[in-house]
Design a protein around this motif. Structure first.
Motif, PDB file in Angstrom:
ATOM      1  N   ARG A 173     -10.692  24.159   3.701  1.00  0.00           N
ATOM      2  CA  ARG A 173     -11.289  24.857   2.551  1.00  0.00           C
ATOM      3  C   ARG A 173     -10.254  25.238   1.514  1.00  0.00           C
ATOM      4  NH1 ARG A 173     -14.510  27.216   6.676  1.00  0.00           N
ATOM      5  NH2 ARG A 173     -13.153  29.069   6.721  1.00  0.00           N
ATOM      6  N   ARG A 214     -19.145  21.511   6.711  1.00  0.00           N
ATOM      7  CA  ARG A 214     -19.195  22.693   5.839  1.00  0.00           C
ATOM      8  C   ARG A 214     -17.889  22.868   5.081  1.00  0.00           C
ATOM      9  NH1 ARG A 214     -21.784  24.824  10.506  1.00  0.00           N
ATOM     10  NH2 ARG A 214     -19.846  25.860  11.135  1.00  0.00           N
ATOM     11  N   ALA A 215     -16.767  22.609   5.753  1.00  0.00           N
ATOM     12  CA  ALA A 215     -15.471  22.766   5.089  1.00  0.00           C
ATOM     13  C   ALA A 215     -15.294  21.750   3.964  1.00  0.00           C
ATOM     14  CB  ALA A 215     -14.345  22.623   6.115  1.00  0.00           C
ATOM     15  N   HIS A 274      -8.910  22.749  -2.116  1.00  0.00           N
ATOM     16  CA  HIS A 274      -9.885  22.440  -3.176  1.00  0.00           C
ATOM     17  C   HIS A 274      -9.250  21.696  -4.350  1.00  0.00           C
ATOM     18  CE1 HIS A 274      -8.111  25.998  -5.077  1.00  0.00           C
ATOM     19  NE2 HIS A 274      -8.309  26.628  -3.935  1.00  0.00           N
ATOM     20  N   ASP A 295     -19.865  16.321  -0.493  1.00  0.00           N
ATOM     21  CA  ASP A 295     -21.036  17.184  -0.332  1.00  0.00           C
ATOM     22  C   ASP A 295     -21.268  17.560   1.126  1.00  0.00           C
ATOM     23  OD1 ASP A 295     -21.931  14.809   0.724  1.00  0.00           O
ATOM     24  OD2 ASP A 295     -23.679  14.610  -0.603  1.00  0.00           O
ATOM     25  N   GLY A 296     -20.357  17.144   2.005  1.00  0.00           N
ATOM     26  CA  GLY A 296     -20.471  17.462   3.419  1.00  0.00           C
ATOM     27  C   GLY A 296     -21.233  16.451   4.238  1.00  0.00           C
ATOM     28  N   ALA A 334     -17.648  20.340   2.203  1.00  0.00           N
ATOM     29  CA  ALA A 334     -18.534  20.736   1.105  1.00  0.00           C
ATOM     30  C   ALA A 334     -17.972  21.933   0.352  1.00  0.00           C
ATOM     31  CB  ALA A 334     -19.924  21.049   1.652  1.00  0.00           C
ATOM     32  N   SER A 335     -17.359  22.869   1.066  1.00  0.00           N
ATOM     33  CA  SER A 335     -16.788  24.050   0.423  1.00  0.00           C
ATOM     34  C   SER A 335     -15.641  23.674  -0.497  1.00  0.00           C
ATOM     35  CB  SER A 335     -16.311  25.034   1.493  1.00  0.00           C
ATOM     36  OG  SER A 335     -15.681  26.157   0.906  1.00  0.00           O
ATOM     37  N   ALA A 336     -14.780  22.761  -0.048  1.00  0.00           N
ATOM     38  CA  ALA A 336     -13.624  22.356  -0.853  1.00  0.00           C
ATOM     39  C   ALA A 336     -13.944  21.237  -1.827  1.00  0.00           C
ATOM     40  CB  ALA A 336     -12.481  21.910   0.069  1.00  0.00           C
ATOM     41  N   ARG A 337     -15.102  20.599  -1.637  1.00  0.00           N
ATOM     42  CA  ARG A 337     -15.519  19.452  -2.456  1.00  0.00           C
ATOM     43  C   ARG A 337     -14.501  18.313  -2.355  1.00  0.00           C
ATOM     44  NH1 ARG A 337     -20.524  19.066  -3.215  1.00  0.00           N
ATOM     45  NH2 ARG A 337     -20.109  17.638  -4.952  1.00  0.00           N
TER      46      ARG A 337
END
Length: 265
Positions: free
Chosen positions: A28, A69-70, A31, A102-103, A72-75
């Protein structure tokens, strides 16, 4: 393209759950990167054979959920290293997972060459059957997937080049005793394929086996762009995917390959 290689340690005093949480937090934080890579079997340790069965998980298990999830959070595009996969029939594999920004899960690669010479990984895990590539976004480079011991087998990398690979993503749990081979083979695969090699290893020890660390990024000319030390480290490097096209045009050795060379009489 900015890539971040997360050279983490498999600490014996850290639970798998805690390490999964720590790795997800590290992802995360990236990014500013486009691509993030984790090492081989960082959840349990590549040489922790006794833990393979107990910590095997399905493709939609806790590591996949945390990494999705990680990412998607960092894109970011995330090569989440590899896990011990328990297949639907109970068969175990050393399986790499790749997620989109997008995960969404994009590819999975089951390691073809298992290390151990009829012991350890070679005895406990089934062999993968397919080479795998993934396009890193619309108009982005095509990456070929390989894992650790695969690095010793150029035939696999030739097949990936033929499938369009312009870079290789290679998570590993490579032992310190053979670190010189790690560096040499990463450069060799880059030179012969005229492709980037992004090889991400682990730090620390796996079941008492000291790890090489020294994650490395090699360009299509075989030049080392960046290399980590032996401890935990995040290696960040900016890549020019167009260099692959230029290299292959300026020095077109791949064009001169002769396939089907007859065996000596």
């Amino acid at each position: 393209m900015r890539a971040a290689l997360l050279q983490i340690a498999v600490r014996p005093d850290e639970t798998v759950t805690a390490r999964r949480t720590r790795a997800a937090a590290l992802v995360r934080e990236q990014h500013a990167a486009d691509l993030v890579i984790l090492p081989e079997l960082w959840t349990v340790g590549a040489f922790s054979f006794d833990a393979f069965h107990d910590h095997a998980e399905p493709l939609d298990g806790p590591t996949a959920h945390a990494m999705s999830r990680a990412a998607a959070s960092a894109r970011v595009w995330l090569h989440a290293g590899s896990i011990i996969e328990r297949g639907p029939d109970g068969t175990l594999y050393n399986t790499s997972l790749v997620f989109a920004p997008d995960g969404a899960p994009q590819r999975r690669y089951r390691k073809i060459h298992r290390f151990g010479f009829d012991r350890g990984e070679a005895a406990l895990l089934a062999r993968g059957e397919e080479t795998v590539t993934v396009a890193l976004g619309d108009g982005g480079p095509t990456a070929g997937l390989a894992t650790c011991y695969d690095l010793r087998f150029p035939e696999q990398f030739r097949a990936l080049v033929d499938a369009g690979a312009e870079m290789f993503l290679v998570p590993a749990g490579w032992p310190a005793a053979r670190r010189a081979h790690w560096s040499l083979l990463a450069r060799a695969r880059a030179v012969e394929s005229q492709a980037y090699v992004l090889a991400c290893g682990t730090a620390g020890t796996h079941a008492g086996v000291e790890q090489a660390g020294h994650s490395v990024v090699v360009d299509p000319w075989g030049e080392v762009v960046a290399e980590a030390g032996s401890g935990e480290e995040t290696l960040v490097v900016d890549l020019d995917p167009a260099l692959v096209t230029r290299t292959r045009a300026d020095f077109p050795t791949l064009r001169d390959r002769v396939l089907g060379v007859p065996a000596p009489r």
